[in-house]
Enzyme design. Structure first.
Site, PDB file in Angstrom:
ATOM      1  N   ASP A   1       3.665 -10.430   6.588  1.00  0.00           N
ATOM      2  CA  ASP A   1       3.028 -10.150   5.035  1.00  0.00           C
ATOM      3  C   ASP A   1       4.288  -9.939   4.327  1.00  0.00           C
ATOM      4  OD1 ASP A   1       1.856  -9.113   2.981  1.00  0.00           O
ATOM      5  OD2 ASP A   1       0.509  -7.921   4.078  1.00  0.00           O
TER       6      ASP A   1
ATOM      7  N   SER B   1      -5.641  -5.250   0.945  1.00  0.00           N
ATOM      8  CA  SER B   1      -4.347  -5.211  -0.104  1.00  0.00           C
ATOM      9  C   SER B   1      -4.735  -3.693  -0.980  1.00  0.00           C
ATOM     10  CB  SER B   1      -4.479  -6.407  -1.010  1.00  0.00           C
ATOM     11  OG  SER B   1      -3.110  -6.396  -1.489  1.00  0.00           O
TER      12      SER B   1
ATOM     13  N   HIS C   1      -0.189 -12.198   4.103  1.00  0.00           N
ATOM     14  CA  HIS C   1      -1.064 -11.154   3.600  1.00  0.00           C
ATOM     15  C   HIS C   1      -2.481 -11.191   3.487  1.00  0.00           C
ATOM     16  CE1 HIS C   1      -1.406  -7.590   0.924  1.00  0.00           C
ATOM     17  NE2 HIS C   1      -2.184  -8.494  -0.067  1.00  0.00           N
TER      18      HIS C   1
END
Lengths: 437, 426
Positions: free
Chosen positions: A334, A242, A369
């Site tokens: 995601d 991330s 994600h």
């Protein structure tokens, strides 16, 4: 069935394993063609209870082997050796939007695996099972050393594999939730990599001064690795997820201080003010905050903040300048970052620049994600307090349980192979020690 | 510092039960290089134990202890577990040491290392190329350890995890006395509610008041436990414990074991006397070997013809397994086993008997992958400390431990866990 006459035998091998190791769940000594339910129960550090269950029918010899036999229904179906772990979800009546993360990596995750008669879907905890066993799942292999690091103004933890070394080193960065998250580093050290888990959003220095860290903070972290007597300075890499990917890509391309041997970037993007600081990256996102969406359940979708992928080169890390192998891992569902779109753009930039041979792209359908080490519960959405906004919301991460869990298993194995090949070197890298994953 | 990263030594699984196998692999070595794999353990008494094997890596720079052969060291040949069972006290240690874990709640920690070249000594003075740590546990997760102090009986009960009910075992060690828990802990990890029984303190074998009734009470404590199946309780004994097992199976009107396992025992207890009297009747036929170690096996020889000098094994009416080492220097176990078979044949209950005899195995046939002791210190009744010769050669004895343990677990499973459908097929 008269319980005093026929005792069901339940075993899980190994009974103590690493978090990413597979196990074999066997039920024996039952009548043939008998219906039963396998159940897993775990109480996490926050006190919440998580459970998974699956329906099986015993074979002609009165047995069930979870690694070979199909689940006919439950929290997972089909042949899924590790389904009892990755399909764990909060028990009915729990607080909503929970996410399981082990913060104390020095103790194991304890899971109670039980067998119940029939095909049941609820009320497990109100009954006595036919049999039950306890399984320990560890983030740290025996002999792995956990060393808090506070020098150079850092808030970090170093995990060293057992033995004299020297070991390759990894800088391990998580995302926008901040805190010092150790479990991935603990597991990496259990696989032979000295790994430094770094808190860069909520470190002591930011808590005390209110100021975000600058780029030198990361350089100092890399230096700690480089200068450690048991770490090989020529074999330093980075792994990010991330927001951690944003920083990793930036450092891989721009850092003058340490030459990275390879990088692993999960669920992230190269879209950011080129060579900006963490603060600059965060305000870049906040500028586009109006692009935040909410779905029917009021879950926050942030993927559009960085879309469309800009053509302006000052708004992207110059991937054509990358000089080391890159493993890019993205989920095609995601909902938090446009990781998939970014990956395609990265690929295009590298093809144009002629360095695309360095890129390995792993793109997984129906995967969200939070692509983490395998065999832990999946969270499609969870409560999230971003460090920047201070608001408590529910973020939609995306993904579908089975596909996402498969992606975690596959990408983790490939990550370890990639790191082995690049950091332990040699053409003849033998994969023996990963055969149990 | 050179640009070479260390070789990788992995042990899979890194945490296991004491009787489980592991795979030890070294990778990233130069191809065709001679290396030594070494294990090191510091026991609770602070002594160091080590084992080592000489290997050569293949063209990929890999050594696999499971697949490759050791050509030197404390073991040779293809021996996946050799680094554990061939451990012996490091040079300079005292004589007669024995490795026995007293605290079964924590694991045995074994350090495994790989050294360059074929090393035979001075391991701790050199830096290994790589090393790793492995944990060997007597207790599986979830096994409960419960102290028993009930009706005068002293012991420790190990309960498997789960609601039960479980089959039960009364577990008795030998003439060394005290409370030895590790075998029961392991049996608890295999699904048996197992009571490790203390029946006299070390050095008090002949003076202890060993009432037959004590053992019957102990057996019933297991049998009456709410999580134990009362009709599935067996008895497990080694050495003196094995003699008591045979005695209970043959003579007790109170306890009816479902099966018995007797390791290195015998049936040479005269009838009509108390256990204490019987043990004190043994003639002092002790021999000394060239090291002055005591050999006790002659005490039982010759096996008497007179049946009143022996337990009436013809009265046993449950399956019984005898495990003996042919090099047992402490008891005439094999001769006794042969005589037991004869007596049972004459009595018509031979079908209950299974005998396992192992060549070059000694007296102390224990769970596998722990070191073999040919002779160790022993505290006699007179408080005299001597060294007893148990017998056995390391490799065959260790193989006997491995093989017998598997067969014992299969025997227990058949007799104590067997499902109704399977039973009907027999």
């Amino acid at each position: 069935m008269d319980r005093k006459q026929c005792c069901v035998k339940l075993s899980v091998q190994p009974s103590r394993g690493l978090m990413d190791e597979k196990f074999i769940v066997l039920v024996q000594n039952v009548f043939p063609g008998f219906q039963l339910t396998l159940h897993a129960l775990h109480k996490c550090e926050d006190g919440h209870s998580w459970e998974a269950f699956a329906h099986y029918t015993t074979s002609a010899i009165g047995a069930v082997n979870v690694s070979e036999d199909p689940s006919l229904g439950g929290t997972y179906s089909g042949v899924e050796p590790m389904g009892l772990l990755w399909s764990l979800r909060p028990v009915p009546g729990s607080k909503p939007w929970l996410r399981m993360r082990k913060m104390n990596v020095q103790t194991p995750m304890e899971v109670t695996i039980s067998v119940y008669p029939g095909h049941q879907t609820e009320g497990f905890l109100d009954q006595v099972p036919l049999a039950s066993v306890v399984v320990e799942r560890w983030y740290m292999a025996p002999g792995v050393r956990r060393i808090p690091v506070t020098e150079a103004g850092l808030t970090a933890t170093l995990f060293l594999p057992p033995g004299p070394g020297p070991f390759p080193g990894l800088l391990d960065l998580w995302g926008g939730g901040g805190k010092l998250v150790e479990y991935r580093s603990a597991l990496l050290a259990s696989h032979g990599f000295a790994s430094l888990a770094l808190d860069y959003l909520t470190p002591k220095v930011t808590i005390e001064t209110g100021k975000m860290v600058d780029n030198q903070y990361f350089e100092r972290a890399l230096k700690v690795l480089e200068q450690h007597p048991q770490i090989l300075s020529s074999r330093i890499a980075m792994i990010g997820l991330s927001l951690g990917t944003s920083i990793t890509l930036k450092m891989a391309v721009n850092s003058q201080v340490v030459k990275l041997r390879c990088v692993v970037c999960i669920s992230g993007s190269h879209v950011q003010p080129a060579d900006g600081s963490v603060e600059q990256i965060m305000s870049f996102f906040n500028k586009n905050a109006e692009k935040t969406c909410f779905n029917n359940e009021n879950h926050m979708i942030c993927r559009d903040l960085l879309l469309p992928i800009p053509t302006d080169p000052s708004l992207k890390v110059d991937m054509g300048q990358l000089q080391c192998p890159l493993l890019l891992v993205v989920g095609e569902d995601d909902q938090n970052w446009p990781a998939h779109e970014s990956a395609l753009d990265i690929k295009e930039m590298m093809e144009r620049a002629g360095n695309s041979h360095l890129l390995t792209l792993l793109s997984y359908p129906d995967t969200g994600h939070l692509i983490e080490p395998p065999f832990t519960p999946f969270a499609k959405a969870s409560s999230f307090r971003a460090v920047s906004s201070r608001q408590k919301l529910v973020a939609l991460w995306g993904g579908e349980t089975a596909a996402h869990s498969r992606a975690q298993e596959d990408s983790w194995r490939k990550t370890l192979v990639f790191l082995r090949a690049n950091l332990y070197g040699g053409v003849n890298t033998c994969l023996t020690s990963f055969s149990n994953l | 510092m050179s640009d070479t990263v260390a070789p990788m030594l992995s042990v899979i699984p890194s945490r296991a039960l004491v009787d489980e196998n592991f795979k030890v692999v070294v990778e990233n070595l130069p191809p065709g290089s001679p290396v030594t794999l070494h294990s090191l353990h510091q026991c609770e008494d602070k002594h160091y134990w080590e084992a080592y094997g000489h290997y050569t890596s293949n063209h990929r720079g890999t050594v696999s202890v499971t697949d490759d052969l050791s050509f030197g060291g404390t073991y040779t040949g293809k021996e996946a577990m050799g680094l554990l069972w061939s451990m012996r006290p490091v040079p300079g240690s005292r004589e007669g040491l024995r490795l026995r874990k007293r605290n079964v709640c924590s694991p045995l920690l074994v350090n495994l290392s790989v050294y360059r070249g074929h090393v035979v000594e001075g391991f701790r003075e050199q830096a290994p190329l790589a090393s790793s740590l492995t944990e060997r546990w007597y207790m599986a997760p979830g096994v409960q350890r419960i102290q028993i102090r009930e009706k005068g009986v002293r012991g420790t009960l190990f309960l498997p995890p789960g609601p039960g009910p479980f089959p039960g075992l009364l577990d008795m060690w030998g003439g060394g006395g005290g409370l030895v828990e590790y075998r029961s802990a392991l049996l608890g990890s295999h699904g048996y509610a197992s009571l490790a029984l203390e029946y006299f303190a070390p050095g008090e074998m002949k003076s202890a008041d060993l009432e037959f009734n004590y053992f019957e009470t102990a057996f019933n404590i297991v049998k009456d436990h709410p999580q134990v199946m009362p009709d599935k309780v067996g008895i497990f004994g080694l050495s003196l414990g094995a003699i008591l097992t045979i005695l209970l199976a043959a003579e007790s009107s109170v306890v009816k074991p479902s099966c018995c396992v007797c390791i290195s025992g015998n049936h040479l207890l005269p009838r009509g006397v108390t256990i204490k009297e019987a043990l004190n009747m043994k003639s002092p036929k002790i021999r000394l070997d060239e090291n002055n170690y005591e050999i006790w096996r002659d005490m039982g020889l010759p096996i008497p013809d007179d049946p009143t000098h022996k337990i009436d094994v013809g009265r046993i009416n449950c399956p019984i397994m005898l495990v003996n080492g042919q090099d047992d220097q402490n008891w005439a176990a094999v001769e006794s086993s042969d005589d037991i078979a004869q007596m049972m044949r004459a009595a018509g209950n031979l079908h209950l008997l299974t005998r396992l005899h192992y060549p070059d195995a000694g007296h102390l046939i224990e769970p596998p992958y722990t070191p073999h002791f040919r002779a160790t210190k022993f505290v006699k009744d007179t408080k005299e400390k001597v060294i007893l010769l148990w017998g056995g050669q390391t490799k065959p004895h260790s193989h006997a431990q491995e093989d017998s343990w598997k067969k014992i677990l299969a025997f227990l499973e058949q007799n104590l866990y067997s499902s109704p459908t399977l039973k009907a097929k027999m």
